[in-house]
Design a protein around this motif. Structure first.
Motif, PDB file in Angstrom:
ATOM      1  N   VAL A 496      19.006  25.913  52.035  1.00 25.53           N
ATOM      2  CA  VAL A 496      17.756  26.398  52.618  1.00 25.53           C
ATOM      3  C   VAL A 496      16.740  25.274  52.763  1.00 25.53           C
ATOM      4  CG1 VAL A 496      16.698  26.967  50.391  1.00 25.53           C
ATOM      5  CG2 VAL A 496      16.023  28.254  52.432  1.00 25.53           C
ATOM      6  N   HIS A 497      15.898  25.407  53.769  1.00 24.44           N
ATOM      7  CA  HIS A 497      14.636  24.675  53.876  1.00 24.44           C
ATOM      8  C   HIS A 497      13.560  25.757  53.842  1.00 24.44           C
ATOM      9  CE1 HIS A 497      16.953  21.161  54.980  1.00 24.44           C
ATOM     10  NE2 HIS A 497      17.488  21.813  55.984  1.00 24.44           N
ATOM     11  N   SER A 498      12.789  25.785  52.779  1.00 22.59           N
ATOM     12  CA  SER A 498      11.852  26.891  52.596  1.00 22.59           C
ATOM     13  C   SER A 498      10.424  26.480  52.887  1.00 22.59           C
ATOM     14  CB  SER A 498      11.926  27.409  51.162  1.00 22.59           C
ATOM     15  OG  SER A 498      11.373  26.466  50.265  1.00 22.59           O
ATOM     16  N   ARG A 499       9.616  27.491  53.217  1.00 22.70           N
ATOM     17  CA  ARG A 499       8.175  27.311  53.301  1.00 22.70           C
ATOM     18  C   ARG A 499       7.582  27.980  52.075  1.00 22.70           C
ATOM     19  NH1 ARG A 499       3.979  28.124  58.394  1.00 22.70           N
ATOM     20  NH2 ARG A 499       2.426  26.723  57.484  1.00 22.70           N
ATOM     21  N   PRO A 500       7.242  27.203  51.052  1.00 27.40           N
ATOM     22  CA  PRO A 500       6.814  27.805  49.790  1.00 27.40           C
ATOM     23  C   PRO A 500       5.564  28.667  49.943  1.00 27.40           C
ATOM     24  CG  PRO A 500       7.358  25.487  49.499  1.00 27.40           C
ATOM     25  CD  PRO A 500       7.334  25.742  50.978  1.00 27.40           C
ATOM     26  N   LEU A 501       5.567  29.755  49.199  1.00 27.54           N
ATOM     27  CA  LEU A 501       4.437  30.688  49.217  1.00 27.54           C
ATOM     28  C   LEU A 501       3.534  30.425  48.018  1.00 27.54           C
ATOM     29  CD1 LEU A 501       2.922  33.227  50.211  1.00 27.54           C
ATOM     30  CD2 LEU A 501       4.547  34.586  48.860  1.00 27.54           C
ATOM     31  N   ALA A 502       2.283  30.150  48.301  1.00 24.83           N
ATOM     32  CA  ALA A 502       1.258  30.039  47.272  1.00 24.83           C
ATOM     33  C   ALA A 502       0.223  31.127  47.529  1.00 24.83           C
ATOM     34  CB  ALA A 502       0.610  28.660  47.316  1.00 24.83           C
ATOM     35  N   ALA A 503      -0.674  31.326  46.571  1.00 25.75           N
ATOM     36  CA  ALA A 503      -1.720  32.334  46.746  1.00 25.75           C
ATOM     37  C   ALA A 503      -2.934  31.944  45.913  1.00 25.75           C
ATOM     38  CB  ALA A 503      -1.212  33.716  46.342  1.00 25.75           C
ATOM     39  N   ILE A 504      -4.089  32.382  46.366  1.00 26.66           N
ATOM     40  CA  ILE A 504      -5.354  32.064  45.714  1.00 26.66           C
ATOM     41  C   ILE A 504      -6.214  33.315  45.586  1.00 26.66           C
ATOM     42  CG2 ILE A 504      -5.405  29.682  46.575  1.00 26.66           C
ATOM     43  CD1 ILE A 504      -7.324  30.586  48.771  1.00 26.66           C
ATOM     44  N   ARG A 505      -7.124  33.300  44.644  1.00 25.09           N
ATOM     45  CA  ARG A 505      -8.206  34.276  44.630  1.00 25.09           C
ATOM     46  C   ARG A 505      -9.157  33.912  45.774  1.00 25.09           C
ATOM     47  NH1 ARG A 505      -7.745  38.746  41.367  1.00 25.09           N
ATOM     48  NH2 ARG A 505     -10.025  38.786  41.126  1.00 25.09           N
ATOM     49  N   THR A 506      -9.827  34.891  46.339  1.00 25.86           N
ATOM     50  CA  THR A 506     -10.615  34.645  47.556  1.00 25.86           C
ATOM     51  C   THR A 506     -11.763  33.663  47.345  1.00 25.86           C
ATOM     52  OG1 THR A 506     -11.905  36.654  47.062  1.00 25.86           O
ATOM     53  CG2 THR A 506     -10.069  36.868  48.606  1.00 25.86           C
ATOM     54  N   TYR A 507     -12.230  33.486  46.107  1.00 19.50           N
ATOM     55  CA  TYR A 507     -13.332  32.550  45.871  1.00 19.50           C
ATOM     56  C   TYR A 507     -12.857  31.099  45.782  1.00 19.50           C
ATOM     57  CZ  TYR A 507     -11.617  33.420  41.109  1.00 19.50           C
ATOM     58  OH  TYR A 507     -10.816  33.576  40.011  1.00 19.50           O
ATOM     59  N   VAL A 508     -11.560  30.866  45.761  1.00 21.16           N
ATOM     60  CA  VAL A 508     -11.042  29.498  45.703  1.00 21.16           C
ATOM     61  C   VAL A 508     -11.106  28.895  47.105  1.00 21.16           C
ATOM     62  CG1 VAL A 508      -9.006  28.072  45.272  1.00 21.16           C
ATOM     63  CG2 VAL A 508      -9.538  29.981  43.735  1.00 21.16           C
ATOM     64  N   LYS A 509     -11.866  27.834  47.244  1.00 19.09           N
ATOM     65  CA  LYS A 509     -12.069  27.193  48.545  1.00 19.09           C
ATOM     66  C   LYS A 509     -11.689  25.704  48.469  1.00 19.09           C
ATOM     67  CE  LYS A 509     -14.205  30.978  49.955  1.00 19.09           C
ATOM     68  NZ  LYS A 509     -13.566  31.926  50.909  1.00 19.09           N
ATOM     69  N   GLY A 510     -11.251  25.177  49.612  1.00 17.70           N
ATOM     70  CA  GLY A 510     -11.049  23.734  49.720  1.00 17.70           C
ATOM     71  C   GLY A 510      -9.685  23.223  49.313  1.00 17.70           C
ATOM     72  N   TRP A 511      -8.759  24.145  49.002  1.00 16.21           N
ATOM     73  CA  TRP A 511      -7.418  23.689  48.618  1.00 16.21           C
ATOM     74  C   TRP A 511      -6.542  23.593  49.853  1.00 16.21           C
ATOM     75  CZ3 TRP A 511      -2.742  26.829  46.852  1.00 16.21           C
ATOM     76  CH2 TRP A 511      -1.747  25.977  46.364  1.00 16.21           C
ATOM     77  N   GLN A 512      -5.979  22.430  50.094  1.00 15.46           N
ATOM     78  CA  GLN A 512      -5.161  22.183  51.283  1.00 15.46           C
ATOM     79  C   GLN A 512      -3.869  21.467  50.881  1.00 15.46           C
ATOM     80  OE1 GLN A 512      -7.105  19.822  54.288  1.00 15.46           O
ATOM     81  NE2 GLN A 512      -5.654  20.394  55.889  1.00 15.46           N
ATOM     82  N   PRO A 513      -2.878  22.212  50.385  1.00 14.12           N
ATOM     83  CA  PRO A 513      -1.624  21.562  49.990  1.00 14.12           C
ATOM     84  C   PRO A 513      -0.913  20.968  51.197  1.00 14.12           C
ATOM     85  CG  PRO A 513      -1.358  23.942  49.994  1.00 14.12           C
ATOM     86  CD  PRO A 513      -2.819  23.674  50.223  1.00 14.12           C
ATOM     87  N   GLY A 514      -0.258  19.833  50.983  1.00 17.67           N
ATOM     88  CA  GLY A 514       0.471  19.171  52.062  1.00 17.67           C
ATOM     89  C   GLY A 514       1.967  19.321  51.884  1.00 17.67           C
ATOM     90  N   PRO A 515       2.743  18.784  52.809  1.00 14.15           N
ATOM     91  CA  PRO A 515       4.201  18.882  52.716  1.00 14.15           C
ATOM     92  C   PRO A 515       4.761  18.230  51.462  1.00 14.15           C
ATOM     93  CG  PRO A 515       3.529  18.114  54.890  1.00 14.15           C
ATOM     94  CD  PRO A 515       2.312  18.075  54.023  1.00 14.15           C
ATOM     95  N   SER A 516       4.141  17.141  51.002  1.00 11.89           N
ATOM     96  CA  SER A 516       4.692  16.359  49.901  1.00 11.89           C
ATOM     97  C   SER A 516       3.960  16.546  48.587  1.00 11.89           C
ATOM     98  CB  SER A 516       4.669  14.866  50.266  1.00 11.89           C
ATOM     99  OG  SER A 516       5.360  14.635  51.458  1.00 11.89           O
ATOM    100  N   SER A 517       2.836  17.221  48.590  1.00 14.14           N
ATOM    101  CA  SER A 517       2.038  17.305  47.370  1.00 14.14           C
ATOM    102  C   SER A 517       1.143  18.530  47.391  1.00 14.14           C
ATOM    103  CB  SER A 517       1.183  16.049  47.210  1.00 14.14           C
ATOM    104  OG  SER A 517       0.326  16.153  46.098  1.00 14.14           O
ATOM    105  N   LEU A 518       0.985  19.174  46.227  1.00 15.24           N
ATOM    106  CA  LEU A 518       0.053  20.290  46.084  1.00 15.24           C
ATOM    107  C   LEU A 518      -1.376  19.806  45.856  1.00 15.24           C
ATOM    108  CD1 LEU A 518       2.184  22.559  43.744  1.00 15.24           C
ATOM    109  CD2 LEU A 518       1.869  22.800  46.211  1.00 15.24           C
ATOM    110  N   LEU A 519      -1.536  18.541  45.571  1.00 10.36           N
ATOM    111  CA  LEU A 519      -2.847  17.970  45.278  1.00 10.36           C
ATOM    112  C   LEU A 519      -3.574  17.609  46.570  1.00 10.36           C
ATOM    113  CD1 LEU A 519      -1.765  15.666  42.340  1.00 10.36           C
ATOM    114  CD2 LEU A 519      -2.649  17.980  42.223  1.00 10.36           C
TER     115      LEU A 519
END
Length: 530
Positions: A496-519
């Motif tokens: 498989v080549h997957s598109r990982p599923l993440a989730a946030i609480r609605t007040y969490v802003k500014g998080w932009q994970p990339g292909p190679s890093s969650l940071l």
């Protein structure tokens, strides 16, 4: 101040990890515990994420992308054939133990990863710098090593000399594996460095306060950080192996965001008004790896039969739905330019033909093998055990009895490389930088056969050609040949080549994970968190 902070962290279990004694705390639900936080020793995402909160590399990825930008190095240049690289360093930076960052510190770190005899290196501390070995082709003295030497040129310049042209050195150094650690901290801690008993020390955006084995890591923002400073007071990484547990805690508000949820949980995330789904760009491969050290698997026909027996499409449809694709390439779709046009779109699913191949190989009644599955949720295998069960059922249909086994994650990663190794095991790779080289070299390179007992000189040769190629066309030609060779080998079967599923609480802003890093996490704001 330190006593007050420690008290606040100790009370984080109350009030749903919210504001404790006036402190705004961001809580991340991690899919597992780090194996190590000593740079150069790890290859897994559970270690990479907290590692790069504490460390900076020489180069970093731009937010949400695999494009590189300056970090501890402000700029870099190479000679015409990419065999010598000069990195000019950022000045005025200090490690969080107060010691200075400079060219000597960089050379100390690189040497300990590369040279087993160097101070703080493998022989002195009894460590294996696995990520260096995987990505740079081996250690000092090994035939396949890409590095020839590293030296300072004054206090703010480092020069890398390569054994051959290596055009992607800056991208390689941007990976989460090669954070620059404080030499003083390593010398003080010795072999314990990067463990709960001796926490890592870098120049990064966070300072690690403690690592509670089996539970969590507590960090605080580095107030002296040269880059973007976090706008909250504390960061907690909780180790929650089960995706269901992570989603339940997210719904309850005891964590603020999480990753590696099961694809089937997407509807539950969408149904909760307090949550938002985040789809991480696909840049991975989940595979079934076969060990040619096994008397059955060293037979080409047996491996081909296994590839034809596993109904990859049905497995992906069942466990990933629209968040996964399967094909005959080791590379994710974003790198399809490097695939061979002569390789079929996917492996053929044909149990009858697979059974005949087993008979032709001399095993008409089949045989038994162990199939190892990982004990933690990963982006490419969010539910490892049920996926392993599905593959075992497909193999049983052609007469191969697959006995399922697993063990602790750190031991799993270690034991796969110890003789006799695992017969078959599930593993995967999220590309640390945007090149086919890091996928192929990590699992088919000259130093990558401990788990598979497979080596192919033609693949090694083409990897060298691709690494030195300065044009996309030249790289594509070399990688197309590698694609054909790996497809024919049936050693690492891409599932498989997957598109990982993440989730946030609605007040969490500014998080932009990339292909190679969650940071990065330091860009996140949590205004409105109660």
């Amino acid at each position: 101040m330190r006593r007050s902070l420690s008290l606040s962290l100790a009370l984080l279990g109350a009030a749903s990890y919210g504001t404790v004694a006036g402190a705004a705390t961001l809580v991340y639900g991690a899919g597992g515990e780090p194996v190590s936080l000593d740079s150069g020793t790890i290859t897994d995402g559970n270690s990479a994420t907290p590692q790069m909160m504490v460390y900076d590399g020489l180069v970093r990825f731009k937010n949400g992308t695999s494009d590189i930008s300056p970090s501890l190095a402000l700029r870099w240049t190479s000679n015409a054939n990419a065999t010598e690289w000069t990195f000019t360093l950022r000045q005025g930076v200090k490690f969080t133990d107060g010691t200075p960052f400079n060219a000597d510190a960089v050379v100390y770190n690189v040497n300990r990863w590369w040279d087993p005899a160097a101070p703080g290196g493998a022989k002195e501390l009894g460590k294996t710098f696995t990520s260096w070995q995987f990505i740079f082709g081996g250690f000092k003295g090994d035939a396949g090593t890409i590095l020839k030497s590293v030296r300072t040129d004054g206090p703010n310049k480092v020069i890398f000399t390569m054994t051959r042209g290596y055009a992607q050195l800056p991208e390689t150094l941007a990976t989460s594996f090669f954070g620059i650690a404080s030499p003083a901290a390593i010398k003080k801690a010795g072999a314990k460095y990067g463990t709960p008993a001796a926490l890592p020390v870098g120049t990064g955006p966070f300072i690690m306060q403690d690592w509670k084995t089996g539970d969590r890591i507590n960090l605080i923002p580095n107030k002296a950080y040269w880059g973007t400073k976090a706008k909250y007071d504390a960061l907690v990484l909780r180790f929650l192996k089960d995706p269901s547990a992570r989603l339940n805690e997210l719904k309850a508000g005891t964590i603020d965001f999480t990753t590696d949820l099961n694809p089937e949980q997407l509807s539950a995330v969408k149904a909760d008004k307090n949550l938002l789904p985040v789809l991480v760009p696909s840049f991975n491969v989940g595979m079934l790896s076969l060990n040619l050290g096994n008397k059955y698997l060293k037979n080409d026909k047996v491996r081909q039969a296994i590839s034809m027996a596993i109904n990859k499409k049905a497995i992906v449809d069942a466990f990933w739905g629209d968040l996964g694709v399967t094909d005959a390439s080791f590379l994710p779709p974003a790198l399809k330019w490097a695939n061979s046009p002569n390789v079929p779109a996917d492996y053929k699913f044909d149990p009858a033909a697979a059974k005949k191949l087993l008979a032709d190989a001399g095993y008409p009644n089949g045989f038994s093998l162990d199939l190892w599955y990982m004990p933690v949720s990963r982006p490419y295998f969010p539910t490892p055990k049920p996926i392993a069960e599905a593959m075992a059922a497909d193999l049983a249909a052609i007469g191969i009895k697959a006995t399922l086994k697993t063990e602790d994650w750190a031991k799993y990663l270690d034991d796969r490389n110890k003789a006799p190794g695992f017969d078959m095991y599930m593993i995967g790779w999220t590309g640390p930088y945007a090149s086919p080289y890091n996928f192929y070299n990590t699992y088919y390179g000259e130093e990558a056969s401990a788990d598979s007992n497979f080596g192919n000189q033609k693949i090694f040769d083409q990897l060298r050609v691709a690494a030195a190629a300065s044009t996309r066309a030249a790289q594509a030609k070399a990688y197309a040949q590698i694609h054909q060779l790996t497809y024919d080998a049936n050693v690492r079967l891409p599932i498989v080549h997957s598109r990982p599923l993440a989730a946030i609480r609605t007040y969490v802003k500014g998080w932009q994970p990339g292909p190679s890093s969650l940071l990065p996490f330091e860009d996140i704001t949590i205004d409105g968190k109660k």
